[in-house]
Design an enzyme around this catalytic site. Structure first.
Site, mmCIF file in Angstrom:
data_model
loop_
_atom_site.group_PDB
_atom_site.id
_atom_site.type_symbol
_atom_site.label_atom_id
_atom_site.label_comp_id
_atom_site.label_asym_id
_atom_site.label_seq_id
_atom_site.Cartn_x
_atom_site.Cartn_y
_atom_site.Cartn_z
ATOM 1 N N TYR A 2 -18.064 12.642 -16.517
ATOM 2 C CA TYR A 2 -18.294 11.226 -16.247
ATOM 3 C C TYR A 2 -19.283 11.104 -15.079
ATOM 4 C CZ TYR A 2 -17.407 6.453 -14.782
ATOM 5 O OH TYR A 2 -17.559 5.138 -14.426
ATOM 6 N N LYS B 17 -9.767 2.086 -19.149
ATOM 7 C CA LYS B 17 -10.220 2.282 -20.521
ATOM 8 C C LYS B 17 -9.049 2.105 -21.497
ATOM 9 C CE LYS B 17 -13.856 3.223 -18.128
ATOM 10 N NZ LYS B 17 -14.230 4.567 -17.693
ATOM 11 N N ARG C 32 0.837 -1.209 0.000
ATOM 12 C CA ARG C 32 0.000 0.000 0.000
ATOM 13 C C ARG C 32 0.868 1.255 0.000
ATOM 14 N NH1 ARG C 32 -2.260 2.178 4.409
ATOM 15 N NH2 ARG C 32 -2.380 0.205 5.515
ATOM 16 N N ASP D 196 -9.807 15.465 -16.635
ATOM 17 C CA ASP D 196 -9.974 14.029 -16.848
ATOM 18 C C ASP D 196 -9.643 13.765 -18.315
ATOM 19 O OD1 ASP D 196 -10.912 11.448 -17.392
ATOM 20 O OD2 ASP D 196 -12.461 11.562 -15.849
HETATM 21 C C1 LIG Z 1 -14.620 5.146 -16.486
HETATM 22 C C2 LIG Z 1 -14.286 6.557 -16.279
HETATM 23 C C3 LIG Z 1 -13.923 7.037 -15.007
HETATM 24 C C4 LIG Z 1 -13.913 6.150 -13.781
HETATM 25 O O1 LIG Z 1 -12.918 5.176 -13.879
HETATM 26 P P1 LIG Z 1 -13.018 3.717 -13.200
HETATM 27 O O2 LIG Z 1 -11.737 3.107 -13.593
HETATM 28 O O3 LIG Z 1 -14.236 3.048 -13.748
HETATM 29 O O4 LIG Z 1 -13.155 3.930 -11.726
HETATM 30 C C5 LIG Z 1 -13.590 8.367 -14.886
HETATM 31 N N1 LIG Z 1 -13.627 9.211 -15.946
HETATM 32 C C6 LIG Z 1 -13.981 8.785 -17.181
HETATM 33 C C7 LIG Z 1 -14.017 9.756 -18.311
HETATM 34 C C8 LIG Z 1 -14.326 7.461 -17.387
HETATM 35 O O5 LIG Z 1 -14.693 7.035 -18.604
#
Ligand SMILES: *Cc1c(COP(=O)(O)O)cnc(C)c1O
Length: 367
Positions: free
Chosen positions: A97, A193, A46, A168
């Protein structure tokens, strides 16, 4: 092997985060250790381990900053938000998101912070809200309308108001866009992603401009326990190796598919910044090295959209995005996002473009 500042992103993605020295493996193996024998800086996973270091070195270099990995994209976002003082005012893009918006709303409902949504292209409104803001949070391109936020403009306004900007960057990836260049204080990725790229892991990353800011995030990771799993970290770095070529292939196909969808009689609108008449085209051309592989299009009704998705064969009907396989979903099934009822979001994968197109075109013809 050491980082050569002349290396281009394709090379960095392959070359960074590798062990050195005689007998070292070429790749950091999956690290499943929770704890270490006393005597070195390695103590407990951790707090950190060599597998995090490898992934963070590579993602950090690609974004031009210092990366810290987390258990998920949400855990990464939460670490940034959690570092704000109580009562902080968070000005956030209206098109965010779902999870991020829900987290901000949840914290606001419990008095932890103030959540103040804004359309980041509405400059007078944004300027006014930034006066007493503690953080500005935007996403570009956005979900589900693939809108493009002018990061240079937003970065300048945030800097003038002395408000840290968080971007983001999940949809663009570090290959297409680097928000730190526009003065962002933090860049957030859901590595679940594109970086992972194979729909087989959940992981997040925050990239910040300085080592001190990264240390502060590591401290948050230790306190809140949002450390990434050993197998996930290994897979994310393995995915990153091919990110540049996956993006190149997928976005070339997305451009072709968007153009054909725009000409299709059943399709009422296509949202893709690579289209010349898309409202985000000019800004995307300025700030991105390509238009990405996310696009949305609308059919006349929920029924038509559901019928079409029901008739696909190659395309996987599923949420999430950024993987080798093309996925599609009717976004309005997520309440609160405000997507048009007949809107289908497509994450174009790396299959042959003509096979993807045949699947779409056959399914549309049957509607
Ligand atoms: C999926 C997503 C998140 C969250 O990510 P996780 O890995 O599912 O926790 C945040 N921002 C965007 C644009 C996303 O597509």
């Amino acid at each position: 092997m050491s980082n050569d500042p002349r290396w281009r992103p394709e090379t960095q993605a392959v070359a960074l985060g590798r062990p050195t020295g005689p007998g070292a493996p070429l790749n950091v193996p999956p690290n499943l250790a929770s704890t270490y024998l006393v005597g070195t800086d390695l103590v407990y996973s951790r707090y950190g381990n060599p597998a995090y270091d490898a992934l963070e070195e590579a993602v950090g270099a690609l974004e031009g900053g210092h990366a810290v990995s987390f258990a998920s994209g949400m855990s990464a976002s939460a670490a940034v938000i959690e570092s704000l003082p109580s009562g902080a005012r968070v000005v956030a893009g209206t098109s965010l998101y779902n999870g991020t918006r829900q987290l901000l709303a949840d914290l606001a409902s419990r008095g932890r912070l103030v959540h103040d949504p804004v359309d980041p292209s509405d400059i007078p409104s944004l300027t006014k809200k930034l006066v007493d803001a503690d953080l500005l949070w935007v996403e570009s391109p956005t979900n589900p309308l693939i809108q493009v936020v002018d990061l240079e403009q937003v970065g300048q306004l945030a800097a003038a108001a002395n408000v840290p900007l968080v971007v983001d960057n999940t949809f663009a990836t570090p290959i297409l866009q680097n928000p730190l260049k526009y003065g962002a204080a933090a860049v957030v990725h859901s590595a679940t992603k594109f970086i992972g790229g194979h729909s087989d892991l959940i992981l997040g990353v925050v990239v910040v401009p300085t080592e001190e800011a990264a240390d502060e995030l590591v401290r948050r990771r230790i306190l809140h326990g949002g450390a990434a799993g050993g197998m996930e970290t290994f897979l994310a770095l393995r995915g990153l190796r091919t990110l540049p070529i996956r993006i190149q292939t997928a976005q070339r196909s997305a451009g072709i598919i968007a153009t054909r969808l725009a000409e299709h009689r059943s399709v009422s609108a296509v949202f893709y910044p690579g289209l010349i008449d898309d409202p985000g085209h000019e800004i995307a051309t300025k700030q991105m090295r390509g238009y990405g592989s996310m696009l949305s299009f609308t059919l006349p009704s929920e029924d038509a959209a559901e019928q079409m998705l029901g008739r696909t064969n190659l395309i996987r009907v599923a949420t999430s995005l950024g993987a080798v396989e093309t996925t599609a979903e009717r976004r309005n099934r997520w309440p609160g996002e405000g997507a048009p009822t007949g809107l289908i979001r497509l994450s174009v994968g790396i299959e042959h473009v003509e096979d993807i197109w045949s699947d779409i075109s056959d399914a549309l013809d049957a509607v």
